[in-house]
Scaffold this motif. Structure first.
Motif, mmCIF file in Angstrom:
data_model
loop_
_atom_site.group_PDB
_atom_site.id
_atom_site.type_symbol
_atom_site.label_atom_id
_atom_site.label_comp_id
_atom_site.label_asym_id
_atom_site.label_seq_id
_atom_site.Cartn_x
_atom_site.Cartn_y
_atom_site.Cartn_z
ATOM 1 N N VAL A 1 0.841 -1.189 0.000
ATOM 2 C CA VAL A 1 0.000 0.000 0.000
ATOM 3 C C VAL A 1 0.880 1.244 0.000
ATOM 4 N N ARG A 2 1.895 1.243 0.843
ATOM 5 C CA ARG A 2 2.832 2.365 0.920
ATOM 6 C C ARG A 2 4.134 1.865 1.500
ATOM 7 N N GLN A 3 5.234 2.446 1.004
ATOM 8 C CA GLN A 3 6.559 2.071 1.489
ATOM 9 C C GLN A 3 7.412 3.325 1.559
ATOM 10 N N SER A 4 8.131 3.497 2.659
ATOM 11 C CA SER A 4 9.027 4.640 2.803
ATOM 12 C C SER A 4 10.203 4.249 3.694
ATOM 13 N N THR A 5 11.269 5.016 3.574
ATOM 14 C CA THR A 5 12.446 4.812 4.417
ATOM 15 C C THR A 5 12.746 6.119 5.134
ATOM 16 N N LEU B 1 6.757 -0.330 5.847
ATOM 17 C CA LEU B 1 5.997 -1.015 4.810
ATOM 18 C C LEU B 1 4.569 -1.218 5.280
ATOM 19 N N ILE B 2 3.622 -0.668 4.537
ATOM 20 C CA ILE B 2 2.209 -0.921 4.802
ATOM 21 C C ILE B 2 1.738 -1.861 3.709
ATOM 22 N N TYR B 3 1.166 -2.986 4.098
ATOM 23 C CA TYR B 3 0.713 -3.960 3.119
ATOM 24 C C TYR B 3 -0.671 -4.482 3.473
#
Length: 86
Positions: free
Chosen positions: A68-72, A79-81
């Motif tokens: 759904v969304r991924q960021s560092t 990680l949103i899944y």
């Protein structure tokens, strides 16, 4: 002088202990939110450069999940899944 050195040594040990505990925790997750189609989402946080977030999502969803969304940020991968419908 001896007293101040022991104070700094204790502070350094406490800092190392907190860092070690954080490293052992590896990944973390949070309570689910829901997508518009009703699927629950999960946020996992892992060290950047690691594939442990993907491994956790694979295990949780039997290998079928959507990112759904991924960021560092600050060396942490967020990680949103959501698991795919069966």
């Amino acid at each position: 002088m001896k007293r101040s050195l022991s104070f700094f040594a204790r502070g350094a040990c406490a800092t190392l202990a907190v860092g070690f505990a954080a490293a052992l925790s590896g990944c973390s997750s949070s309570a689910p939110l829901f997508l518009s189609d009703g699927r629950a989402t999960t946020l996992v946080q892992c060290p950047a450069g690691s594939d442990s977030c993907s491994q956790q999502a694979n295990a949780s969803c039997n290998g079928a999940f959507d990112v759904v969304r991924q960021s560092t940020e600050n060396g942490t991968l967020n990680l949103i899944y959501a698991c795919r419908a069966k």
